[in-house]
Design a protein around this motif. Structure first.
Motif, short mmCIF file in Angstrom:
data_model
loop_
_atom_site.label_atom_id
_atom_site.label_comp_id
_atom_site.label_asym_id
_atom_site.label_seq_id
_atom_site.Cartn_x
_atom_site.Cartn_y
_atom_site.Cartn_z
N GLN A 1 -18.56 -15.93 -10.74
CA GLN A 1 -18.57 -16.55 -9.67
C GLN A 1 -17.87 -16.65 -9.18
N VAL A 2 -17.59 -17.97 -8.68
CA VAL A 2 -16.51 -18.17 -7.21
C VAL A 2 -15.10 -18.65 -8.19
N GLN A 3 -14.60 -17.74 -6.89
CA GLN A 3 -12.91 -18.23 -7.58
C GLN A 3 -12.10 -18.50 -6.23
N LEU A 4 -11.21 -19.77 -6.59
CA LEU A 4 -10.84 -18.95 -5.58
C LEU A 4 -8.57 -20.14 -6.32
N VAL A 5 -7.88 -18.90 -5.44
CA VAL A 5 -6.41 -18.90 -6.33
C VAL A 5 -5.10 -19.27 -5.30
N GLU A 6 -4.94 -20.13 -5.39
CA GLU A 6 -3.85 -20.60 -4.03
C GLU A 6 -2.32 -19.75 -4.64
N SER A 7 -1.85 -19.46 -3.28
CA SER A 7 -0.30 -19.12 -3.45
C SER A 7 0.73 -18.92 -2.37
N GLY A 8 1.93 -19.46 -3.05
CA GLY A 8 2.40 -19.63 -1.84
C GLY A 8 3.75 -20.72 -1.48
N GLY A 9 3.56 -21.45 -2.70
CA GLY A 9 4.49 -22.88 -2.59
C GLY A 9 5.90 -22.77 -3.36
N GLY A 10 6.40 -22.74 -3.43
CA GLY A 10 7.96 -23.55 -3.36
C GLY A 10 8.98 -24.33 -3.22
N VAL A 11 10.04 -24.27 -3.15
CA VAL A 11 10.74 -25.48 -3.03
C VAL A 11 11.68 -25.30 -1.62
N VAL A 12 11.20 -25.72 -0.73
CA VAL A 12 12.29 -25.74 0.38
C VAL A 12 12.98 -27.26 0.84
N GLN A 13 13.67 -26.69 1.86
CA GLN A 13 14.33 -27.50 2.69
C GLN A 13 13.72 -28.77 3.96
N PRO A 14 13.77 -29.96 4.61
CA PRO A 14 13.66 -30.19 5.81
C PRO A 14 13.64 -29.00 6.63
N GLY A 15 12.28 -28.81 7.29
CA GLY A 15 12.03 -27.55 8.57
C GLY A 15 12.55 -26.30 8.50
N ASP A 16 12.11 -25.87 7.48
CA ASP A 16 11.61 -24.76 6.66
C ASP A 16 10.02 -24.52 6.59
N SER A 17 9.83 -23.22 6.34
CA SER A 17 8.38 -22.40 6.39
C SER A 17 7.95 -22.11 4.95
N LEU A 18 6.69 -22.58 5.11
CA LEU A 18 6.07 -21.62 3.74
C LEU A 18 4.91 -20.52 4.28
N THR A 19 4.50 -20.01 3.68
CA THR A 19 2.91 -19.13 4.20
C THR A 19 2.14 -19.21 2.47
N LEU A 20 0.95 -20.39 2.40
CA LEU A 20 0.02 -20.39 1.76
C LEU A 20 -1.55 -19.77 1.22
N SER A 21 -1.24 -18.92 0.86
CA SER A 21 -2.71 -18.16 1.22
C SER A 21 -3.96 -18.34 -0.11
N CYS A 22 -4.78 -18.00 0.05
CA CYS A 22 -6.14 -18.44 -0.90
C CYS A 22 -6.84 -17.56 -0.92
N GLY A 23 -6.71 -16.23 -1.77
CA GLY A 23 -7.59 -16.03 -2.32
C GLY A 23 -8.63 -16.09 -2.56
N HIS A 24 -9.87 -15.58 -2.33
CA HIS A 24 -11.24 -16.39 -2.95
C HIS A 24 -11.88 -14.66 -3.24
N SER A 25 -13.33 -15.62 -4.03
CA SER A 25 -13.99 -14.58 -4.44
C SER A 25 -15.23 -15.00 -4.76
N GLY A 26 -16.41 -14.46 -4.64
CA GLY A 26 -18.24 -15.17 -5.20
C GLY A 26 -18.52 -16.04 -4.34
N LEU A 27 -17.59 -16.08 -3.53
CA LEU A 27 -18.62 -17.21 -2.47
C LEU A 27 -19.51 -16.31 -0.80
N PRO A 28 -20.62 -17.46 -1.08
CA PRO A 28 -21.75 -16.86 -0.05
C PRO A 28 -21.48 -16.71 1.14
N PHE A 29 -22.06 -15.80 1.37
CA PHE A 29 -21.72 -15.20 2.94
C PHE A 29 -22.76 -16.47 4.57
N LYS A 30 -23.19 -17.52 3.79
CA LYS A 30 -22.85 -18.42 4.63
C LYS A 30 -22.26 -19.77 4.62
#
Length: 125
Positions: A1-30
């Motif tokens: 069924q519907v599933q969403l899984v986040e990744s990409g978090g971490g520990v960083v210093q002020p001013g740094d960057s992170l890219t979070l990703s959410c892989g998902h499946s089972g979502l209706p087209f609408k």
């Protein structure tokens, strides 16, 4: 069924960057919207960024101040949050969510029905 899984978090210093990703499946087209929300320790869940799943119009919380960019990749079934200029105040668990049922709703977490487990972002000096 519907599933969403986040990744990409971490520990960083002020001013740094992170890219979070959410892989998902089972979502209706609408599905109407996909978004990112966050919950800091001791605080309520709050809206961060989202997009209209059809038009890809984007929405951001005021505190983002141009630092974040949300994007979707239908081909890869993923939602991305590029975070630059991170600040200690950004420390929180970041959640990916989908709104399958409510047209015109892009920022109200109460009307997003499907949620991932969250990924921790810690910004510390």
């Amino acid at each position: 069924q519907v599933q969403l899984v986040e990744s990409g978090g971490g520990v960083v210093q002020p001013g740094d960057s992170l890219t979070l990703s959410c892989g998902h499946s089972g979502l209706p087209f609408k599905t109407y919207a996909m978004g990112w929300f966050r919950r800091a320790p001791g605080k309520e869940r709050e809206f961060v960024a989202s997009l209209n799943s059809i038009s890809y119009e984007k929405y951001y919380a005021q505190f983002v101040r141009g630092r974040f960019a949300v994007s979707g990749d239908r081909a890869n079934n993923s939602l991305i949050l590029q975070m630059d200029g991170l600040e200690p105040e950004d420390t929180a668990v970041y959640f990916c969510a989908a709104n399958r049922f409510y047209a015109g709703i892009y920022t109200d977490s109460r009307l997003f029905d499907s949620w991932g487990q969250g990924t921790q972002v810690t910004v510390s000096s």
